[in-house]
Scaffold this active site. Structure first.
Site, PDB file in Angstrom:
ATOM      1  N   GLY A 383       0.801  -1.232   0.000  1.00 38.32           N
ATOM      2  CA  GLY A 383       0.000   0.000   0.000  1.00 38.32           C
ATOM      3  C   GLY A 383       0.825   1.270   0.000  1.00 38.32           C
ATOM      4  O   GLY A 383       0.294   2.360   0.197  1.00 38.32           O
ATOM      5  N   GLU A 505      10.136   4.661  -5.194  1.00 35.83           N
ATOM      6  CA  GLU A 505      11.316   3.816  -5.416  1.00 35.83           C
ATOM      7  C   GLU A 505      12.399   4.543  -6.222  1.00 35.83           C
ATOM      8  O   GLU A 505      12.800   4.080  -7.293  1.00 35.83           O
ATOM      9  CB  GLU A 505      10.922   2.530  -6.163  1.00 35.83           C
ATOM     10  CG  GLU A 505       9.920   1.674  -5.447  1.00 35.83           C
ATOM     11  CD  GLU A 505      10.509   0.885  -4.292  1.00 35.83           C
ATOM     12  OE1 GLU A 505      11.718   1.034  -4.025  1.00 35.83           O
ATOM     13  OE2 GLU A 505       9.749   0.141  -3.647  1.00 35.83           O
TER      14      GLU A 505
END
Lengths: 566, 563
Positions: A383, A505
């Protein structure tokens, strides 16, 4: 175009309205061409009659022949213009639909758009929209001509010969009736075999898509035989539908051949008894094939209609995607300098998820403040990205809310326009580094570009490139390394001077040295911003002020010191 | 001889449908010509006889030409119908043969050769390209062959009545067959090539835009992006407009040439008539025949454009099919494997073709037969790439891998499949029933084995409740199944194959913990002796494994050694 429009606006009739002028032009020009064409046939019949039966020498007909050539030339020019007007209508409608569809996708946002498979969106936008072109360019003008030209010819024939008029007037309307009957039975055969046709028809693509799987299963050889068999079965079942479907044109052929033969034979008998003149007989014979020509052209473009209707249905799905509730309008503008910066972002009891699935986040509360670097950690699929999407406004929480406060602790209404995002795979368009950066701010000065690049630790490598900011990034950034792309994307995001910066990321796929470099650049951006980083990377986590750990849909906020203890 | 050349049309299996289609097309065109030719004569003949008085009227035999007219009319109806049917059949046969050929050529290249770096849908392109080449039979070959053959017959028939008329008609037809369509072809070819390239670019940009939707929004660049794509689209459409104008213009020009030819023929006929070399009814007959003759030239400009399109498609197919697979097929038959079936990876380095980043950098590890090993690591770090290497989908650049004492390079993917079953992450499910799907993996599996395996992967209940049990359709790409069900079905495929080695990529993704536990438990109970390499990021799976390897920074090391 707004999504609140009735959905049937994306059916073909609604689209036709968008190029009404061109379509009307095409039909009018086509009609004028038809009049000149009929005139040229009349003159031709006259010339042949004069030369054959009136015994006139060829030279005496020169004027008529010139007029005849002029008529045909005019008719052909007008027909060419009509064709071009039709093409233009098709192209314009396609362009409009494609642009509107894209705009709608932007409004639906990155989360909303994923409700449809991306491959399907792409084919709808390319092949789907292309399929609309022939429908508007050919089908509609031909449908109109199917009424105009036969009526014109019928009127001519009425004046020439009663019998022929009866033959044509009777066969003409019968054709659509029979064609509809045959078409109907072809359709029912097709419906019956629909599943089979679809499965067999897609077998080649299906086998290609599954080629790696087949290889892993050791079934390559067997699949070749199976594919050959499926292709042949598809041919056989397609043919069984065609056998009936082609009858529609055979019906047309039957009536047109029959009436030519009838006209010839009926006229022959009366010419023999001298009750009609050759000129009108010959003219009717010339006109008879033209009477059926538009019908033939129309039935040939019938599949254009089928393709267009299918494409319109797929496009309607696309236009039915709901808008993001967040209005896009304000986010276009770079925030004004005089607005106060955001100081806090308070998330209270956020629950969010995707339709048909367990909520990805449940009752998540946290406060994010200016000047802090927060990392979001947790296993993949837990999530982290969902949380970023909530902050960015791509996804609305099913309950709970996010409130922003500025430095005077007043809540701010429109704050999502002050966010920026660096995704895992940043967009790299073809063009120079400067152009790529200016995506964020088209009027950015060179000095601004420098400053942003400097902040993102990108200036050094850019200036080391042979052409500096003018260096091409290559296709999808092929000329740059992964770390350089990330820093460039960061610089681009900073160009908008966002109050909230989200990164997904940022250090994945990077070697340890460039990962560290990117992480440090992000750290520096956090001095006057709220920075959120979804990450797995230890170096990144080590540089953070606080850490939001998400597991099982619940979030827990640690400060850097707490984490060190943990 | 490849099916991509014109001579491919006439290969032994296809010769008859192809020739029959052409013959029918010609007969249909000749019947049309005959119908108008004869009708013209009939009318004029009757008119002449009618004007010449009672004796001539009675001498005029209406029966024969009237029968002829009816005959040609019937012939035209029948042959046009059959022509369409037979030529479509032939074209579908051609496409089918071509597809089998393309598929056979592409199989050894999958998946490395079949991924499109530009986001376009390469595989759909194979579908449309094979279609296009197959259709060139009906769109190019038939129109040209028919025009040439029938044009010759038309000219000869006209020439029988009046030599000059035959020559003029032949010349007129020749102009409409060669210079006009050919110049359309020549003028279109570069534009069509450009169009193909522009289409590809546009599609790639569109795909990029869809992928970057969110970023464009946050950058406030969505409107600018729409404008950019719109201007691309305008360039594309300018080319399309040009092509349409050219084709339509050429058709108009040919109609005009047709009329000019007809008038010239009429002029010659009238001269001959005045010289007594031709009877009056033959003038309208020749005129009508001449007009009808030009019908066969109408589709030629479009046929020329279709030819270029087909050629571009054929070139693309040829290039794709003749590309060298990045893992060349082993020349010798696969050697026998020795027991134990240990996998020894020594010092291998790997990067994807045409990329700079090393996915594996001098990595080494060993898995003994019968071991159960978990492989963990961050997402995108290269775990699935390792599977691709072990399946021989990609070559490795350095080091060596042995399985059962034999160098992995001696095996093809299909050879290895006999020993290793892979439940991959990016699996593909074929459209068909559940039974078909499982039988695809293990053609000889009986229902008892299938039921057993379904129980192991926790799908038994689902199948029992499915409307048609094992005969339930799973939909295109398995879309009728949930993600977790599809995943387990793939696992069932791998298990049914009963190979000593199993490689599982995230076997329990999307499952709740209870099902996950039951599945892993059942799996190990069902195949206690199997060697298992399980790629996962779920900690819950690790207790089922003997040991854990971690992939990080291109290196693979036991989990406890990770710094």
């Amino acid at each position: 175009m707004h999504s609140t429009q009735p959905q049937n606006d994306w059916q073909t009739a609604g689209m036709a309205r968008r190029a009404r002028g061109w379509l009307a032009g095409s039909v009018t020009l086509g009609g004028m061409a038809a009049v000149l064409f009929v005139l040229h046939l009349t003159l031709l019949a006259g010339v042949i009659d004069d030369l054959t039966f009136k015994g006139k020498p060829f030279a005496a007909e020169q004027h008529t022949i010139l007029l005849l050539l002029a008529c045909l030339g005019g008719s052909l020019c007008l027909q060419w213009l009509a064709d071009m007007a039709g093409t233009e209508a098709g192209l314009r409608i396609a362009a409009r639909v494609r642009r509107d569809a894209l705009r709608h996708l932007f409004r639906a946002g990155p989360v909303g758009s994923t409700t449809l498979p991306s491959g399907r969106i792409l084919t709808s936008l390319t092949e789907g929209v292309d399929a609309l072109e022939p429908y508007f360019a050919q089908y509609i003008p031909r449908a109109a001509m199917m009424v105009v030209l036969p009526l014109l010819i019928l009127a001519m024939v009425f004046h020439l010969d009663g019998w022929s008029f009866v033959i044509l007037a009777c066969t003409g309307p019968l054709i659509p009736v029979f064609m509809a009957l045959v078409g109907y039975s072809a359709q029912s055969i097709m419906d019956r075999q629909w599943m089979q046709l679809v499965v067999l028809g897609s077998s080649f693509l299906d086998s290609l898509r599954g080629l790696s799987t087949l290889r892993l299963l050791g079934q390559t050889e067997a699949s070749i035989t199976r594919m050959a068999a499926a292709t042949d079965a598809h041919r056989a079942s397609t043919l069984s539908v065609m056998k009936v479907a082609f009858l529609t044109s055979a019906v047309l052929e039957f009536f047109s051949s029959l009436s030519i033969a009838l006209v010839a034979v009926v006229f022959g008998a009366r010419l023999l008894s001298g009750t009609v003149d050759f000129r009108s007989a010959f003219l009717v014979l010339l006109l008879a094939p033209e009477y059926f020509m538009p019908l033939r052209a129309f039935s040939a473009s019938y599949h254009a209609r089928q393709n267009a209707t299918a494409a319109a249905a797929r496009l309607a799905d696309l236009f039915a995607l709901p808008d993001m509730t967040q209005p896009e309008g304000p986010s276009v503008q770079v925030p004004h300098a005089h607005t106060l910066p955001l100081a806090h972002l308070v998330c209270s009891d956020l629950t969010a998820g995707y339709p048909g699935k367990v909520p990805a986040l449940q009752d998540l509360s946290c406060t994010l403040s200016r000047g802090t670097l927060t990392v979001i950690t947790g296993e993949s699929g837990v999530g982290k990205t969902t949380f970023l999407r909530l902050i960015l406004g791509f996804l609305q929480p099913s309950s709970g809310h996010i409130t922003a406060f500025d430095t005077t602790n007043t809540s701010v209404e429109v704050w999502q326009s002050r966010t920026a995002w660096v995704p895992q795979r940043p967009v790299m368009t073809m063009g120079s580094i400067a152009e790529t950066l200016r995506l964020a701010k088209s009027n950015a000065t060179d000095a601004e570009l420098h400053a942003a690049a400097q902040q993102a630790d990108a200036l050094e490598f850019i200036e080391a490139l042979p052409q500096g900011f003018a260096t091409s990034v290559g296709e999808r950034g092929a000329c740059l390394s992964g770390g350089q792309i990330k820093r460039l994307a960061l610089a681009r995001a900073l160009l908008r001077n966002p109050d909230i910066l989200c990164l997904d990321e940022p250090t994945s796929d990077l070697d340890p040295a460039s990962a560290l470099r990117v992480a440090r650049a992000i750290r520096r951006c956090a001095t006057n911003r709220i920075v959120l980083v979804a990450t797995h990377h230890a170096d990144m986590v080590a540089l953070a002020d606080q850490c939001l750990h998400i597991s099982d849909g619940h979030g827990e906020l640690f400060s850097a010191s707490q984490r060190a203890c943990a | 001889m490849t099916p991509l050349t014109v001579s491919g049309f006439f290969s032994r299996t296809l010769r008859w449908p192809v020739v029959l289609g052409l013959a029918l097309a010609c007969v249909a065109a000749l019947a049309n010509f005959g119908l108008l030719f004869l009708s013209g004569w009939l009318l004029a003949g009757a008119a002449c006889a009618g004007a010449a008085g009672l004796a001539a009227q009675q001498a005029f035999n209406m029966m024969l030409p009237a029968t002829g007219v009816r005959f040609f009319a019937t012939l035209r109806i029948v042959t046009r119908y059959l022509e369409r049917l037979v030529t479509h059949d032939a074209s579908l046969r051609l496409t089918g043969r071509l597809r089998v050929w393309v598929y056979t050529k592409l199989a050894p290249q999958a998946p490395a050769g079949l991924t499109d770096k530009r986001g376009g849908d390469l595989l759909s392109r194979f579908v449309s390209d094979t279609d296009r080449v197959g259709q060139s039979y009906t769109e190019t070959f038939i129109p040209f062959a028919r025009a040439i053959l029938c044009g010759l017959v038309f000219a000869v028939i006209s020439g029988l009545f009046l030599k000059g008329a035959g020559v003029v008609l032949a010349l007129g037809l020749l102009v409409c067959m060669l210079p006009v369509p050919m110049s359309v072809g020549l003028l279109s070819a570069p534009r069509l090539r450009a169009l193909t390239a522009q289409r590809g670019d546009f599609q790639a940009e569109l795909a990029d835009t869809l992928a970057g939707l969110g970023e464009y929004l946050t950058l406030g660049a969505s409107e600018a992006r729409i404008e950019t794509l719109d201007s691309r689209q305008k360039t594309l459409q300018a080319t399309e407009r040009y092509l349409a104008a050219l084709e339509s213009g050429a058709r108009s020009l040919m109609t005009f040439i047709g009329l000019l030819t007809t008038l010239y023929v009429v002029m010659l006929a009238v001269q001959a008539f005045h010289q007594g070399a031709l009877s009056a009814p033959e003038i309208p007959m020749l005129a009508l025949g001449c007009l009808a003759a030009f019908d066969v030239t109408q589709p030629l400009p479009a046929a020329c454009q279709a030819f270029t399109r087909a050629r571009i498609a054929a070139e693309r197919l040829n290039a794709a099919c003749n590309a060298r697979p990045c893992v060349p097929a082993p020349t010798a038959p696969a050697p026998a494997l020795y027991n134990p079936l240990d996998l020894i990876v020594r010092d291998i380095s790997f990067r994807y073709p045409n990329t700079q980043n090393w996915v594996l950098d001098h990595a080494s590890f060993t898995i003994r037969q019968g071991e159960r090993v978990a492989l963990v690591g961050a997402s995108g770090i290269g775990k699935s790439s390792l599977i691709s290497l072990l399946s021989r989908f990609y070559p490795y650049q350095n080091g060596n891998i042995t399985l059962g004492g034999q160098d992995l390079r001696q095996f093809s993917t299909e050879d290895l499949a006999k020993t290793i079953s892979v439940a991959a992450q990016d699996f593909h499910l074929f459209n068909g029933t559940l039974r078909d799907t499982l039988r695809l993996a293990a053609p000889n599996a009986d229902d008892a084995q299938i039921a057993e395996t379904l129980r192991t992967v926790q799908l038994e209940e689902f199948v029992q409740h499915a409307p048609q049990g094992l005969d339930t359709l799973i939909g295109d790409e398995g879309l009728a199944l949930s993600g977790g069900q599809a995943k387990r079905l793939v696992l069932a495929q791998a298990l049914l194959r009963n190979t000593p080695w199993l490689i599982l990529d995230e076997p329990t993704e999307g499952l709740d913990q209870k099902t996950e536990y039951a599945l892993m438990h059942g799996l190990i109970a069902a195949r206690p002796d199997a060697t298992i390499l399980c790629i996962t990021h779920r900690r819950t799976l690790i207790p089922f494994m003997d040991r854990t390897l971690t992939l990080a920074g291109g290196q693979i090391c036991p989990a406890e050694e990770v710094p």
